[in-house]
Motif scaffolding. Structure first.
Motif, PDB file in Angstrom:
ATOM      1  N   HIS A  89       0.831  -1.206   0.000  1.00 21.90           N
ATOM      2  CA  HIS A  89       0.000   0.000   0.000  1.00 21.90           C
ATOM      3  C   HIS A  89       0.865   1.255   0.000  1.00 21.90           C
ATOM      4  CE1 HIS A  89      -2.549   3.219   1.663  1.00 21.90           C
ATOM      5  NE2 HIS A  89      -3.525   2.607   1.021  1.00 21.90           N
ATOM      6  N   ASP A  90       1.890   1.247   0.832  1.00 17.91           N
ATOM      7  CA  ASP A  90       2.748   2.428   0.933  1.00 17.91           C
ATOM      8  C   ASP A  90       3.494   2.692  -0.368  1.00 17.91           C
ATOM      9  OD1 ASP A  90       4.123   4.536   2.601  1.00 17.91           O
ATOM     10  OD2 ASP A  90       5.869   3.333   2.052  1.00 17.91           O
ATOM     11  N   GLY A 133       0.887   5.256  -7.004  1.00 15.14           N
ATOM     12  CA  GLY A 133      -0.448   5.443  -7.559  1.00 15.14           C
ATOM     13  C   GLY A 133      -0.842   4.433  -8.616  1.00 15.14           C
ATOM     14  N   TRP A 134      -0.360   3.199  -8.484  1.00 15.51           N
ATOM     15  CA  TRP A 134      -0.720   2.175  -9.466  1.00 15.51           C
ATOM     16  C   TRP A 134      -2.217   1.894  -9.449  1.00 15.51           C
ATOM     17  CZ3 TRP A 134       3.449  -2.311  -9.461  1.00 15.51           C
ATOM     18  CH2 TRP A 134       4.672  -1.786  -9.900  1.00 15.51           C
ATOM     19  N   VAL A 135      -2.816   1.872  -8.247  1.00 17.94           N
ATOM     20  CA  VAL A 135      -4.257   1.667  -8.091  1.00 17.94           C
ATOM     21  C   VAL A 135      -4.751   2.607  -6.999  1.00 17.94           C
ATOM     22  CG1 VAL A 135      -4.227  -0.767  -8.823  1.00 17.94           C
ATOM     23  CG2 VAL A 135      -3.938  -0.197  -6.409  1.00 17.94           C
ATOM     24  N   LYS A 171      -9.516   2.238  -2.891  1.00 18.69           N
ATOM     25  CA  LYS A 171     -10.686   1.356  -2.975  1.00 18.69           C
ATOM     26  C   LYS A 171     -10.385   0.125  -3.830  1.00 18.69           C
ATOM     27  CE  LYS A 171     -14.270   4.827  -2.192  1.00 18.69           C
ATOM     28  NZ  LYS A 171     -15.477   5.482  -2.746  1.00 18.69           N
ATOM     29  N   ALA A 172      -9.689   0.351  -4.927  1.00 20.44           N
ATOM     30  CA  ALA A 172      -9.330  -0.781  -5.786  1.00 20.44           C
ATOM     31  C   ALA A 172      -8.384  -1.736  -5.066  1.00 20.44           C
ATOM     32  CB  ALA A 172      -8.693  -0.280  -7.084  1.00 20.44           C
ATOM     33  N   TYR A 173      -7.464  -1.179  -4.289  1.00 17.16           N
ATOM     34  CA  TYR A 173      -6.536  -2.014  -3.529  1.00 17.16           C
ATOM     35  C   TYR A 173      -7.298  -2.854  -2.498  1.00 17.16           C
ATOM     36  CZ  TYR A 173      -2.505  -3.341  -0.671  1.00 17.16           C
ATOM     37  OH  TYR A 173      -1.562  -4.054   0.025  1.00 17.16           O
ATOM     38  N   ALA A 174      -8.251  -2.243  -1.823  1.00 16.43           N
ATOM     39  CA  ALA A 174      -9.055  -2.987  -0.849  1.00 16.43           C
ATOM     40  C   ALA A 174      -9.812  -4.125  -1.514  1.00 16.43           C
ATOM     41  CB  ALA A 174     -10.029  -2.038  -0.148  1.00 16.43           C
TER      42      ALA A 174
END
Length: 405
Positions: A35-36, A43-45, A48-51
């Motif tokens: 995430h970090d 900013g790849w995703v 919300k998309a990561y979740a």
């Protein structure tokens, strides 16, 4: 300006190689590193998309952090090749480190080496205890799921076999569909056939590719026991296909298939598990240690055994990720599927509880001093958030001192 695919591929490999060299602390920590680095910095995703990706990968068998990394590699690399490069970069450093340790482990003899090995076993006790504690709080928050976990432990106390381990998880899923619906209310947004996440993320998976991966997954799962029962590929593929809950849960499955069948010594198994805590990257690279160790026993190629075990353990989770991605939106919206997952996760806690007792506790905690050391290590991990690799170094030092006494 459109970034060429080969540039994206180099970026994916370099980024995940960096993560593979620096991501200590287990799957939850790995998701934080991802995430970090990939969401907040690059900013790849979107968040919300990561979740949504994390939810998908936690739903599937296999190593969740590696599956998330594979999916992020696919997104950035715009295809499966990006995912493969992400997996290679994240997995290779720890796999090579464990392979090298296998090659030098045989030369370590004497009281000091025995003390170090015993210290690594105590690390495994503390780390698995921490995993159980954290998973129990998250996955068994109510009496119904606590009872499912205890039922799983009872089943394994009666008959602890690989089939029973799979059976109690399956039973947990079935019972979860009945008793866990209220605790898993709500649904997630429906996704398109291209696995579109809340902020427009599209996993580049065609229906044909997804269908082919699912067919391959089930053909191997059913066919390997018939064509190559008990082989290294069969053992590790089956473990990777049937383990829910991440790296620690694979421990009892692999122990049953390797130690109890005489393919590797219990001391070698637990030493490798302790060393796996000291290296960065996914805990599933423990397979590299086991595959090499099993090859040494049979006189085969250490590198080939390590590679086959590693690929076989990761492969089913990757096949399922690709195969299920287009279906995840509709599946996750079903209350029954979420309830079944809640029941299966509760059963996983019970499976881990039995693994903590046997083989870890029974073969590692041999006297009162071991009890004190293991308890202190557990407190250091849970209360003071000590990094596992630091704990490993401390245990090695304690082992040297005990060996000199």
């Amino acid at each position: 300006m459109q970034v060429p695919k080969n540039v994206r591929h180099r970026e994916v490999l370099a980024t995940f190689l960096k993560l593979g060299l620096t991501s200590f602390g287990g799957p939850i920590a790995h998701l934080g590193y991802f995430h970090d680095e990939l969401v907040r910095r690059r900013g790849w995703v979107s968040d919300k998309a990561y979740a949504e990706l994390v939810a998908l990968c936690q739903f599937l068998p296999g190593p969740a952090s590696s599956q998330v990394g594979f999916a992020l590699g696919m997104v950035r690399g715009r295809g499966v090749m990006g995912g493969l490069l992400a997996w290679i970069g994240f997995t290779l450093p720890s796999a090579l480190a464990l392979l090298m340790l296998v090659l030098v482990a045989g030369s370590l003899e004497g009281a000091i080496a025995s003390g170090v090995i015993h210290g690594l076993k105590l690390v495994a006790v503390a780390v698995v205890a921490q995993a159980i504690w954290g998973m129990a709080i998250k996955l068994c928050p109510d009496l119904r799921r606590i009872c499912l976990a205890l039922l799983a432990m009872l089943g394994l106390a009666v008959t602890e076999t690989a089939l029973m381990q799979v059976g109690v998880i399956g039973l947990g899923a079935l019972l979860g569909m009945v008793v866990c619906r209220e605790s898993n209310g709500g649904s997630s947004p429906r996704a398109s056939s291209h696995a579109q996440a809340p902020d427009g993320l599209i996993l580049p998976v065609s229906r044909g590719l997804a269908r082919g991966c699912l067919i391959t997954f089930f053909v191997l799962l059913a066919g390997l026991p018939l064509m190559a029962s008990g082989s290294l590929v069969d053992i590790f593929y089956r473990a990777g296909a049937l383990v829910f809950g991440g790296g620690h849960v694979v421990l009892p499955l692999l122990e049953t298939s390797t130690v109890e069948t005489g393919r590797i010594a219990a001391e070698t198994f637990l030493t490798g598990y302790g060393l796996a805590q000291a290296v960065p990257g996914p805990l599933f690279t423990f397979a590299a240690w086991l595959g090499a160790g099993m090859a040494q026993v049979t006189g085969g190629s250490v590198v080939a055994g390590s590679t086959l075990a590693l690929v076989s353990l990761f492969l089913p989770g990757i096949l399922l990720l690709i195969g299920v991605a287009p279906l995840w939106g509709r599946l996750s919206a079903r209350a029954g599927a979420r309830a079944a997952l809640a029941g299966a996760n509760a059963a996983v806690v019970g499976v881990l509880g039995m693994a903590l007792y046997d083989p870890l506790w029974t073969t590692s905690v041999l006297n009162r001093l071991d009890v004190v050391i293991a308890l202190a290590a557990f407190i250091a991990l849970t209360r003071f958030s000590l990094a596992p690799w630091k704990l490993v170094l401390g245990m090695i030092l304690i082992g040297v001192v005990r060996g000199m006494m």
